[in-house]
Scaffold this motif. Structure first.
Motif, mmCIF file in Angstrom:
data_model
loop_
_atom_site.group_PDB
_atom_site.id
_atom_site.type_symbol
_atom_site.label_atom_id
_atom_site.label_comp_id
_atom_site.label_asym_id
_atom_site.label_seq_id
_atom_site.Cartn_x
_atom_site.Cartn_y
_atom_site.Cartn_z
ATOM 1 N N THR A 2 0.841 -1.196 0.000
ATOM 2 C CA THR A 2 0.000 0.000 0.000
ATOM 3 C C THR A 2 0.876 1.246 0.000
ATOM 4 O O THR A 2 1.827 1.349 0.781
ATOM 5 C CB THR A 2 -0.910 0.004 1.240
ATOM 6 O OG1 THR A 2 -1.703 -1.169 1.209
ATOM 7 C CG2 THR A 2 -1.802 1.206 1.262
ATOM 8 N N SER A 3 0.514 2.188 -0.862
ATOM 9 C CA SER A 3 1.268 3.438 -0.918
ATOM 10 C C SER A 3 0.970 4.288 0.317
ATOM 11 O O SER A 3 -0.065 4.118 0.969
ATOM 12 C CB SER A 3 0.896 4.215 -2.174
ATOM 13 O OG SER A 3 -0.380 4.810 -2.026
ATOM 14 N N PRO A 4 1.856 5.222 0.621
ATOM 15 C CA PRO A 4 1.604 6.106 1.762
ATOM 16 C C PRO A 4 0.309 6.918 1.598
ATOM 17 O O PRO A 4 -0.390 7.160 2.581
ATOM 18 C CB PRO A 4 2.824 7.030 1.788
ATOM 19 C CG PRO A 4 3.895 6.281 1.057
ATOM 20 C CD PRO A 4 3.189 5.438 0.042
ATOM 21 N N GLU A 5 -0.009 7.303 0.356
ATOM 22 C CA GLU A 5 -1.225 8.083 0.123
ATOM 23 C C GLU A 5 -2.475 7.271 0.436
ATOM 24 O O GLU A 5 -3.421 7.769 1.042
ATOM 25 C CB GLU A 5 -1.284 8.588 -1.325
ATOM 26 C CG GLU A 5 -0.267 9.652 -1.656
ATOM 27 C CD GLU A 5 1.099 9.071 -2.035
ATOM 28 O OE1 GLU A 5 1.234 7.830 -2.173
ATOM 29 O OE2 GLU A 5 2.043 9.867 -2.180
ATOM 30 N N ILE A 6 -2.468 5.998 0.013
ATOM 31 C CA ILE A 6 -3.616 5.130 0.290
ATOM 32 C C ILE A 6 -3.721 4.873 1.787
ATOM 33 O O ILE A 6 -4.814 4.931 2.362
ATOM 34 C CB ILE A 6 -3.515 3.813 -0.512
ATOM 35 C CG1 ILE A 6 -3.661 4.103 -2.017
ATOM 36 C CG2 ILE A 6 -4.582 2.823 -0.054
ATOM 37 C CD1 ILE A 6 -3.378 2.906 -2.907
ATOM 38 N N ALA A 7 -2.612 4.590 2.422
ATOM 39 C CA ALA A 7 -2.612 4.342 3.867
ATOM 40 C C ALA A 7 -3.118 5.565 4.624
ATOM 41 O O ALA A 7 -3.908 5.440 5.571
ATOM 42 C CB ALA A 7 -1.216 3.954 4.337
ATOM 43 N N GLU A 8 -2.668 6.742 4.199
ATOM 44 C CA GLU A 8 -3.109 7.976 4.848
ATOM 45 C C GLU A 8 -4.608 8.193 4.645
ATOM 46 O O GLU A 8 -5.323 8.570 5.574
ATOM 47 C CB GLU A 8 -2.318 9.167 4.312
ATOM 48 C CG GLU A 8 -2.690 10.474 4.972
ATOM 49 C CD GLU A 8 -1.873 11.651 4.452
ATOM 50 O OE1 GLU A 8 -2.107 12.765 4.943
ATOM 51 O OE2 GLU A 8 -1.025 11.471 3.560
ATOM 52 N N CYS A 9 -5.084 7.940 3.439
ATOM 53 C CA CYS A 9 -6.508 8.089 3.142
ATOM 54 C C CYS A 9 -7.335 7.148 4.015
ATOM 55 O O CYS A 9 -8.336 7.548 4.614
ATOM 56 C CB CYS A 9 -6.768 7.830 1.661
ATOM 57 S SG CYS A 9 -8.502 7.966 1.190
ATOM 58 N N ARG A 10 -6.915 5.900 4.081
ATOM 59 C CA ARG A 10 -7.635 4.924 4.912
ATOM 60 C C ARG A 10 -7.636 5.334 6.380
ATOM 61 O O ARG A 10 -8.646 5.210 7.074
ATOM 62 C CB ARG A 10 -7.022 3.540 4.742
ATOM 63 C CG ARG A 10 -7.332 2.921 3.399
ATOM 64 C CD ARG A 10 -6.705 1.559 3.267
ATOM 65 N NE ARG A 10 -6.985 0.977 1.964
ATOM 66 C CZ ARG A 10 -6.309 -0.025 1.443
ATOM 67 N NH1 ARG A 10 -5.311 -0.578 2.118
ATOM 68 N NH2 ARG A 10 -6.640 -0.495 0.260
ATOM 69 N N ALA A 11 -6.499 5.810 6.858
ATOM 70 C CA ALA A 11 -6.409 6.252 8.262
ATOM 71 C C ALA A 11 -7.318 7.446 8.510
ATOM 72 O O ALA A 11 -8.003 7.515 9.537
ATOM 73 C CB ALA A 11 -4.958 6.584 8.619
#
Length: 86
Positions: A2-11
């Motif tokens: 998972t990219s940092p952007e996706i992880a951040e969005c999910r968080a």
């Protein structure tokens, strides 16, 4: 992976969902305090009716926020797939 952007969005979506659920719980707790031991009469009845109408509107809004979250995450994931493919 998972990219940092996706992880951040999910968080962010998880944090927003938690906040929405907490607010909805608080809104649900208020009617139990409407009892006639603190305030009675037409003004109290009018206030309670107004509260219930606003609570309904807020509940719909928060339900829409929760429903939109998967679409927002999917958009970020799709953007990441496109970026990785180019």
């Amino acid at each position: 992976m998972t990219s940092p952007e996706i992880a951040e969005c999910r968080a962010d979506m998880a944090a927003a969902a938690t906040a929405v659920r907490e607010i909805l719980q608080a809104l649900t707790a208020v009617p139990a305090m409407f009892g006639d031991h603190t305030w009675r009469g037409p003004a109290a009845d009018g206030w309670a009716a107004g509260w219930n109408a606003r609570k309904t509107q807020l509940t719909r809004l928060f339900d829409a926020v929760l429903a939109e979250q998967p679409r927002l995450i999917a958009r970020v994931e799709e953007a990441e797939r496109r970026r990785a493919a180019s």
